[in-house]
Design an enzyme around this catalytic site. Structure first.
Site, PDB file in Angstrom:
ATOM      1  N   HIS A  57      44.497  35.477  33.910  1.00  0.00           N
ATOM      2  CA  HIS A  57      44.017  34.180  34.398  1.00  0.00           C
ATOM      3  C   HIS A  57      44.790  33.763  35.644  1.00  0.00           C
ATOM      4  O   HIS A  57      45.834  34.340  35.979  1.00  0.00           O
ATOM      5  CB  HIS A  57      44.190  33.116  33.311  1.00  0.00           C
ATOM      6  CG  HIS A  57      45.635  32.823  33.032  1.00  0.00           C
ATOM      7  ND1 HIS A  57      46.450  33.693  32.333  1.00  0.00           N
ATOM      8  CD2 HIS A  57      46.437  31.782  33.398  1.00  0.00           C
ATOM      9  CE1 HIS A  57      47.670  33.198  32.265  1.00  0.00           C
ATOM     10  NE2 HIS A  57      47.698  32.040  32.918  1.00  0.00           N
TER      11      HIS A  57
ATOM     12  N   ASP B  92      46.299  30.103  37.130  1.00  0.00           N
ATOM     13  CA  ASP B  92      46.570  28.805  36.508  1.00  0.00           C
ATOM     14  C   ASP B  92      45.648  27.698  37.017  1.00  0.00           C
ATOM     15  O   ASP B  92      45.472  27.516  38.230  1.00  0.00           O
ATOM     16  CB  ASP B  92      48.038  28.420  36.688  1.00  0.00           C
ATOM     17  CG  ASP B  92      48.939  29.260  35.796  1.00  0.00           C
ATOM     18  OD1 ASP B  92      48.463  29.730  34.736  1.00  0.00           O
ATOM     19  OD2 ASP B  92      50.110  29.471  36.169  1.00  0.00           O
TER      20      ASP B  92
ATOM     21  N   HIS C 143      47.443  36.493  36.449  1.00  0.00           N
ATOM     22  CA  HIS C 143      48.573  36.996  35.667  1.00  0.00           C
ATOM     23  C   HIS C 143      48.261  36.992  34.181  1.00  0.00           C
ATOM     24  O   HIS C 143      47.264  36.403  33.743  1.00  0.00           O
ATOM     25  CB  HIS C 143      49.842  36.195  35.988  1.00  0.00           C
ATOM     26  CG  HIS C 143      49.708  34.726  35.728  1.00  0.00           C
ATOM     27  ND1 HIS C 143      49.101  33.862  36.621  1.00  0.00           N
ATOM     28  CD2 HIS C 143      50.076  33.964  34.675  1.00  0.00           C
ATOM     29  CE1 HIS C 143      49.123  32.639  36.127  1.00  0.00           C
ATOM     30  NE2 HIS C 143      49.709  32.665  34.942  1.00  0.00           N
TER      31      HIS C 143
ATOM     32  N   ARG D 252      57.853  25.295  32.286  1.00  0.00           N
ATOM     33  CA  ARG D 252      56.960  25.534  33.424  1.00  0.00           C
ATOM     34  C   ARG D 252      56.559  24.225  34.093  1.00  0.00           C
ATOM     35  O   ARG D 252      56.335  23.225  33.418  1.00  0.00           O
ATOM     36  CB  ARG D 252      55.719  26.258  32.898  1.00  0.00           C
ATOM     37  CG  ARG D 252      54.548  26.208  33.807  1.00  0.00           C
ATOM     38  CD  ARG D 252      53.344  26.895  33.202  1.00  0.00           C
ATOM     39  NE  ARG D 252      52.213  25.995  33.284  1.00  0.00           N
ATOM     40  CZ  ARG D 252      50.956  26.371  33.148  1.00  0.00           C
ATOM     41  NH1 ARG D 252      50.645  27.621  32.885  1.00  0.00           N
ATOM     42  NH2 ARG D 252      49.998  25.497  33.251  1.00  0.00           N
TER      43      ARG D 252
HETATM   44  C1  OGA Z   1      52.082  30.518  32.659  1.00  0.00           C
HETATM   45  C2  OGA Z   1      51.794  31.803  32.015  1.00  0.00           C
HETATM   46  C3  OGA Z   1      52.849  33.766  31.133  1.00  0.00           C
HETATM   47  C4  OGA Z   1      54.035  34.111  30.327  1.00  0.00           C
HETATM   48  O1  OGA Z   1      53.169  29.986  32.440  1.00  0.00           O
HETATM   49  O2  OGA Z   1      51.223  30.042  33.410  1.00  0.00           O
HETATM   50  O3  OGA Z   1      50.689  32.285  32.088  1.00  0.00           O
HETATM   51  O4  OGA Z   1      54.354  35.327  30.292  1.00  0.00           O
HETATM   52  N1  OGA Z   1      52.844  32.391  31.437  1.00  0.00           N
HETATM   53  O5  OGA Z   1      54.645  33.215  29.727  1.00  0.00           O
HETATM   54 MN    MN Z   2      49.468  31.077  33.488  1.00  0.00          MN
END
Ligand code: OGA
Ligand code: MN
Length: 293
Positions: free
Chosen positions: A113, A115, A268, A284
């Protein structure tokens, strides 16, 4: 001449990964305001390398917010139950359950995806800070949307360039509930916050001017204006190219990493693969971007 060389040698160095994206910049102190030249180094590295790691940081939630605000306006996640209690801009990601209560969002990002692509103005930068990491696994994989776009066969590139695709948080959330019974359904307020949106399937990056493929398996529900079977076939064709290993970078987390990535030209995946006895805890923040064009 000598003096110039010396002063350059103490400047921050951006060390690219072996992959088509990803870099590391050591020696930054992310807990203090960034000096203009340090900010510029990070921003340049993001333009060049899409994913940038600042290792060895230790930021409180408040410091992570302050760090993130230097890159733009922060946007809290729709799943308010996983906001940090003192800082709603901070989303807590974790597999840890303490006293029967989940410490954070457990299966966040366990599908490819970009974000907040389900918003009108999707995320520009995500900043993810590793507080606790498993010994093995828990990596995050990234794909360059530029590299994928540039690798498309001409006919496919031309076809997809004029198209738009529908992105939907509810579409993804329902599929995740089917897999994970612990995921709560969206409240009606949350549903209202994330109506489906449409974006160009190829977007032009506002800073670099480069074109990137901007669809993702996580949130892209369908191509606008195509019959469902045709849309699915086209998405599958594009993803089979996008997910070739040569377009990706694997980030193996160390405690203290601050990773910044540009969602306008990448997608990602949280790769998982760690045992339930292992703890993973990440904080995050996301920086709001502009409507894709
Ligand atoms: C995010 C995500 C991936 C992870 O924080 O946007 O997709 O490995 N994280 O935690
Ligand atoms: Mn993400």
């Amino acid at each position: 001449m000598e003096i110039e060389l010396m002063s350059e040698s103490v400047a921050l160095e951006t060390v690219p990964s072996d992959a088509v994206l990803g870099a590391e910049i050591g020696g930054v102190n992310a807990s203090a305001p960034l000096a203009p030249d340090v900010f510029q180094t990070i921003d340049d590295a993001l333009k060049e390398r899409i994913v940038v790691c600042l290792p060895g940081q230790w930021l409180s939630p408040g410091q992570l917010v302050t760090f993130g605000q230097q890159f733009g306006e922060l946007e809290p996640h729709v799943l308010s139950q996983y906001h940090h209690p003192d800082h709603p801009e901070v989303l807590v990601l974790s597999n840890v359950v303490e006293n029967g209560k989940a410490l954070g969002f457990r299966d966040a990002g366990s599908y490819w995806h970009s974000d907040l692509s389900y918003k009108d103005k999707p995320t520009k930068y995500t900043i993810l800070h590793a507080r606790e990491v498993p010994d093995v696994g828990g990596d995050t994989l990234f794909v360059s949307g530029y590299a994928v776009y540039e690798a498309l066969p001409n006919s496919l590139r031309t076809r997809v360039s004029g198209m738009r695709a529908i992105h939907s948080y509810a579409f993804r959330h329902e599929q995740m509930i089917a897999k994970n019974k612990l995921r709560a359904p969206l409240t009606s307020e949350q549903k209202r916050a994330v109506p489906d949106v449409s974006h160009p399937a190829v977007r032009t990056h506002p800073d670099t001017g480069r074109k990137a493929l901007y669809i993702n398996p996580g949130f892209t529900k369908a191509f606008d204006g195509l019959a469902p079977a045709e849309s699915k076939a086209l998405l599958d064709d594009l993803y089979s190219i996008a997910l070739r290993p040569e377009f990706s970078y694997r980030h193996n987390w160390r405690k203290g990493d601050v990773l910044i990535w540009d969602n306008r030209c990448s997608m990602h995946l949280a790769d998982g693969g760690y045992g339930e006895d292992q703890r993973r805890l990440m904080h995050r923040v996301t920086v709001r971007g502009t409507a894709p064009v």
